[in-house]
Design a protein around this motif. Structure first.
Motif, PDB file in Angstrom:
ATOM      1  N   ASP A  30       0.839  -1.198   0.000  1.00 36.01           N
ATOM      2  CA  ASP A  30       0.000   0.000   0.000  1.00 36.01           C
ATOM      3  C   ASP A  30       0.877   1.253   0.000  1.00 36.01           C
ATOM      4  O   ASP A  30       2.058   1.204   0.332  1.00 36.01           O
ATOM      5  CB  ASP A  30      -0.880   0.054   1.264  1.00 36.01           C
ATOM      6  CG  ASP A  30      -1.869  -1.081   1.331  1.00 36.01           C
ATOM      7  OD1 ASP A  30      -2.256  -1.603   0.270  1.00 36.01           O
ATOM      8  OD2 ASP A  30      -2.271  -1.449   2.459  1.00 36.01           O
ATOM      9  N   ASP A  84      -4.070   0.808  -5.421  1.00 30.01           N
ATOM     10  CA  ASP A  84      -4.774   1.202  -6.642  1.00 30.01           C
ATOM     11  C   ASP A  84      -5.323   2.617  -6.567  1.00 30.01           C
ATOM     12  O   ASP A  84      -5.992   3.088  -7.483  1.00 30.01           O
ATOM     13  CB  ASP A  84      -5.907   0.223  -6.954  1.00 30.01           C
ATOM     14  CG  ASP A  84      -6.933   0.124  -5.832  1.00 30.01           C
ATOM     15  OD1 ASP A  84      -6.781   0.840  -4.820  1.00 30.01           O
ATOM     16  OD2 ASP A  84      -7.877  -0.668  -5.969  1.00 30.01           O
ATOM     17  N   SER A  85      -5.032   3.301  -5.457  1.00 29.38           N
ATOM     18  CA  SER A  85      -5.457   4.695  -5.313  1.00 29.38           C
ATOM     19  C   SER A  85      -4.229   5.550  -5.025  1.00 29.38           C
ATOM     20  O   SER A  85      -3.594   5.402  -3.986  1.00 29.38           O
ATOM     21  CB  SER A  85      -6.460   4.834  -4.163  1.00 29.38           C
ATOM     22  OG  SER A  85      -6.736   6.190  -3.887  1.00 29.38           O
TER      23      SER A  85
END
Length: 246
Positions: A30, A84-85
């Motif tokens: 992340d 993915d962000s």
């Protein structure tokens, strides 16, 4: 960095670290926002080191191997974001300015990371909006890849107050000042004086976190006077240095 830990999920939490405490090299799948509300934190990667005083946060992209070290009693706040962000569209570690509102949003969001629901989501949305508006800060001390330049930088790192010129340093490593100047620009994207100032500010923040008097900090970091140091510090951080509170 040896013995790299893989922690897939970047945690969202707050914690205290004692001065000198370290978090060894690791990586997340992340992204992560790292903020020290009190004290000074250094984040180190193979590309160099970043320093975050109380009005700065650091963005660490997913997959980046990094380690932490605390200076002064450190109030640490971590915000994990899915890979993915990427709301900041940044793929390298970056120091960002933290205004008072953003500071309170980060502290509040990391206070109860397990709470879920619309209110928590709205808090994160506002936090990210304010983060996008935060100016990037030049608080990176890059690590050179060229062996010759690495040797020069290690000499200066060992003594940030060293006022030797590139001519002097060139004699120590067997290279001309012109060659070294070219390497600084090519390898690090900055001049030797710019790199040395970044290193000195980095070291100054660490000394201030350990409650070293401002005059002593100026002397140890190579400034000709306390006033000269204060002027550079103010232009970089927007305020004068304060012992302990940085």
């Amino acid at each position: 960095m040896p013995e790299i830990r893989h922690e897939p999920i970047a945690p969202t939490r707050s914690q205290w670290l004692a001065s000198g405490a370290e978090i060894s090299a690791h990586r997340h799948d992340d992204h992560q926002i790292i903020y020290a509300a009190r004290g000074v934190l250094t984040v180190t990667t193979d590309a160099g080191s970043w320093v975050t005083p109380g009005n700065r946060a650091i963005w660490v992209p997913a997959g980046t191997v990094h380690a932490h070290r605390a200076y002064g009693s450190l109030e640490l706040h971590l915000v994990g974001l899915p890979a993915d962000s990427n709301p900041l569209s940044l793929d390298t570690p970056t120091v960002l300015s933290v205004a008072p509102l953003l500071r309170e949003l980060i502290i509040e969001y990391t206070r109860g990371p397990d709470s879920a629901g619309p209110e928590h989501d709205r808090l994160l949305a506002v936090l990210l909006d304010r983060l996008r508006a935060s100016p990037q800060q030049p608080l990176h001390v890059p690590t050179p890849t060229d062996p010759l330049l690495r040797a020069v930088c290690e000499l200066v790192r060992a003594s940030p107050g060293d006022n030797r010129t590139l001519v002097d340093l060139g004699r120590a490593v067997g290279a001309s000042d012109r060659t070294l100047s070219r390497l600084f620009r090519r390898d690090l994207g900055m001049s030797y004086p710019q790199w040395r100032t970044q290193l000195r500010l980095h070291h100054a923040l660490i000394l201030l976190a350990d409650r070293t008097p401002v005059t002593t900090v100026a002397h140890r970091c190579g400034w000709s006077s306390a006033s000269a140091f204060i002027d550079v510090f103010r232009r970089t951080f927007g305020h004068t240095p304060g012992v302990g509170g940085v």
